[in-house]
Write a protein that holds these residues in place. Structure first.
Motif, PDB file in Angstrom:
ATOM      1  N   ALA A 135       0.822  -1.211   0.000  1.00  0.00           N
ATOM      2  CA  ALA A 135       0.000   0.000   0.000  1.00  0.00           C
ATOM      3  C   ALA A 135       0.857   1.263   0.000  1.00  0.00           C
ATOM      4  O   ALA A 135       0.493   2.276  -0.620  1.00  0.00           O
ATOM      5  N   CYS A 136       1.988   1.215   0.698  1.00  0.00           N
ATOM      6  CA  CYS A 136       2.858   2.396   0.752  1.00  0.00           C
ATOM      7  C   CYS A 136       3.417   2.758  -0.618  1.00  0.00           C
ATOM      8  O   CYS A 136       3.754   3.926  -0.868  1.00  0.00           O
ATOM      9  N   PHE A 137       3.534   1.793  -1.513  1.00  0.00           N
ATOM     10  CA  PHE A 137       4.125   2.035  -2.832  1.00  0.00           C
ATOM     11  C   PHE A 137       3.089   2.216  -3.936  1.00  0.00           C
ATOM     12  O   PHE A 137       3.464   2.504  -5.077  1.00  0.00           O
ATOM     13  N   GLU A 138       1.810   2.040  -3.629  1.00  0.00           N
ATOM     14  CA  GLU A 138       0.779   2.179  -4.665  1.00  0.00           C
ATOM     15  C   GLU A 138       0.588   3.651  -5.020  1.00  0.00           C
ATOM     16  O   GLU A 138       0.261   4.466  -4.160  1.00  0.00           O
ATOM     17  N   PRO A 139       0.774   4.006  -6.291  1.00  0.00           N
ATOM     18  CA  PRO A 139       0.689   5.419  -6.682  1.00  0.00           C
ATOM     19  C   PRO A 139      -0.734   5.947  -6.869  1.00  0.00           C
ATOM     20  O   PRO A 139      -0.945   7.158  -6.886  1.00  0.00           O
ATOM     21  N   ALA A 140      -1.718   5.045  -6.995  1.00  0.00           N
ATOM     22  CA  ALA A 140      -3.097   5.484  -7.232  1.00  0.00           C
ATOM     23  C   ALA A 140      -3.664   6.169  -5.992  1.00  0.00           C
ATOM     24  O   ALA A 140      -3.348   5.791  -4.860  1.00  0.00           O
ATOM     25  N   PRO A 141      -4.500   7.203  -6.183  1.00  0.00           N
ATOM     26  CA  PRO A 141      -5.103   7.879  -5.026  1.00  0.00           C
ATOM     27  C   PRO A 141      -6.097   6.977  -4.307  1.00  0.00           C
ATOM     28  O   PRO A 141      -6.567   5.978  -4.857  1.00  0.00           O
ATOM     29  N   LEU A 142      -6.436   7.340  -3.094  1.00  0.00           N
ATOM     30  CA  LEU A 142      -7.372   6.555  -2.295  1.00  0.00           C
ATOM     31  C   LEU A 142      -8.744   6.513  -2.967  1.00  0.00           C
ATOM     32  O   LEU A 142      -9.251   7.526  -3.438  1.00  0.00           O
ATOM     33  N   GLY A 143      -9.340   5.311  -2.977  1.00  0.00           N
ATOM     34  CA  GLY A 143     -10.663   5.132  -3.545  1.00  0.00           C
ATOM     35  C   GLY A 143     -11.656   4.684  -2.496  1.00  0.00           C
ATOM     36  O   GLY A 143     -11.319   4.542  -1.307  1.00  0.00           O
ATOM     37  N   PRO A 144     -12.918   4.423  -2.894  1.00  0.00           N
ATOM     38  CA  PRO A 144     -13.968   4.023  -1.935  1.00  0.00           C
ATOM     39  C   PRO A 144     -13.611   2.779  -1.124  1.00  0.00           C
ATOM     40  O   PRO A 144     -13.918   2.708   0.065  1.00  0.00           O
ATOM     41  N   LEU A 145     -12.967   1.791  -1.749  1.00  0.00           N
ATOM     42  CA  LEU A 145     -12.642   0.563  -1.028  1.00  0.00           C
ATOM     43  C   LEU A 145     -11.674   0.834   0.123  1.00  0.00           C
ATOM     44  O   LEU A 145     -11.740   0.180   1.173  1.00  0.00           O
ATOM     45  N   ALA A 146     -10.808   1.815  -0.064  1.00  0.00           N
ATOM     46  CA  ALA A 146      -9.872   2.164   1.008  1.00  0.00           C
ATOM     47  C   ALA A 146     -10.613   2.686   2.229  1.00  0.00           C
ATOM     48  O   ALA A 146     -10.252   2.372   3.372  1.00  0.00           O
TER      49      ALA A 146
END
Length: 268
Positions: A135-146
């Motif tokens: 998760a720390c390396f995922e570049p996508a912004p936070l989405g609803p599932l987060a």
């Protein structure tokens, strides 16, 4: 936005090193104190150390919001658990589990403890923490599932924290000697703290699952849940409970073993 596989792979040796350092220091403390029960305090601290390491090494790679969120939630959970276990074990001797294991250890008991306790715990700790690392390396912004993950984490943190508090209060009451705690959250599950622990890690994992390649770490929360419900958690704790608390057999008949459910009516 592509996942930075190179940077993630380069960080893995350092998250492993974080686990080794925490458990290595813990071993030194255990040898000085004369009891290996202190390794239980390191459980939460190890996860916090891995999260902080991944956070530091993912700067400029992962989404800033996701990095901060998953690290903060992991550190809060790990620090609270470490403080709770530390307070609970203060003034006590060796944990009966470790005493029994080391009593029959072949060869040097210390090296046996290193193999059976420290290395095993370290491997599990690192594997279960993989969703946080990814998760720390995922570049996508936070989405609803987060945000669903945050909600699940909050439910888990509530069950674990309140369950531990209710159990501590029960144990500190002299009138509770020989009795079974069957009020509060313990009325609905025999292990609200373990259920809460599982929810915490499913919540953290959902934050990772909300972006690729987080779903690849699915086995991490599965492993944590299995350990709590079927492995070294619930079964080991309940092994001789009925002999120490006469009312425990009836409690088992009417109370869910893990997931909170209404008590069974008519069970005696």
């Amino acid at each position: 936005m592509a996942f930075p596989w190179g940077a993630f792979a380069a960080a893995l040796p350092f998250t492993i090193l974080a686990v080794v350092v925490v458990l290595g220091v813990t071993l030194l403390v255990a040898l000085r104190a004369g009891r290996h029960a202190v390794v239980d305090v390191a459980w939460g601290l190890g996860f916090a150390a891995v999260a902080l390491t991944a956070y530091a090494l993912s700067a400029g790679e992962g989404d800033a919001g996701r990095r901060l969120l998953v690290t903060l939630l992991t550190v809060v959970w790990g620090a609270r658990l470490a403080v709770h276990i530390g307070r609970r074990s203060r003034g006590h001797g060796e944990d009966p589990r470790y005493a029994e294991m080391l009593a029959s250890a072949p060869g040097n008991p210390t090296w046996y403890a290193v193999r059976k306790v420290y290395l095993t715990q370290g491997a599990v700790m690192w594997f279960v923490s993989l969703p946080v690392q990814v998760a720390c390396f995922e570049p996508a912004p936070l989405g609803p599932l987060a945000w669903v993950g945050v909600l699940v984490w909050l439910v888990g943190f509530f069950f674990e924290t309140v369950g531990d508090w209710q159990l501590t209060r029960f144990r500190n009451d002299p009138a509770s000697t020989g009795r079974v705690l069957d009020t509060g959250l313990w009325r609905y599950t025999r292990h609200p703290n373990y259920f809460g622990d599982a929810c915490v890690w499913w919540g953290l994992s959902l934050i990772a699952f909300s972006a690729w390649p987080g779903i690849l770490t699915l086995l991490s929360p599965v492993a944590m849940t299995w350990l709590l419900a079927k492995g070294t958690g619930k079964p080991l704790l309940e092994k001789d409970m009925s002999s120490r608390r006469p009312g425990y057999v009836d409690y088992v008949r009417r109370t869910s073993g893990f997931v909170p459910l209404p008590p069974k009516k008519g069970a005696v």
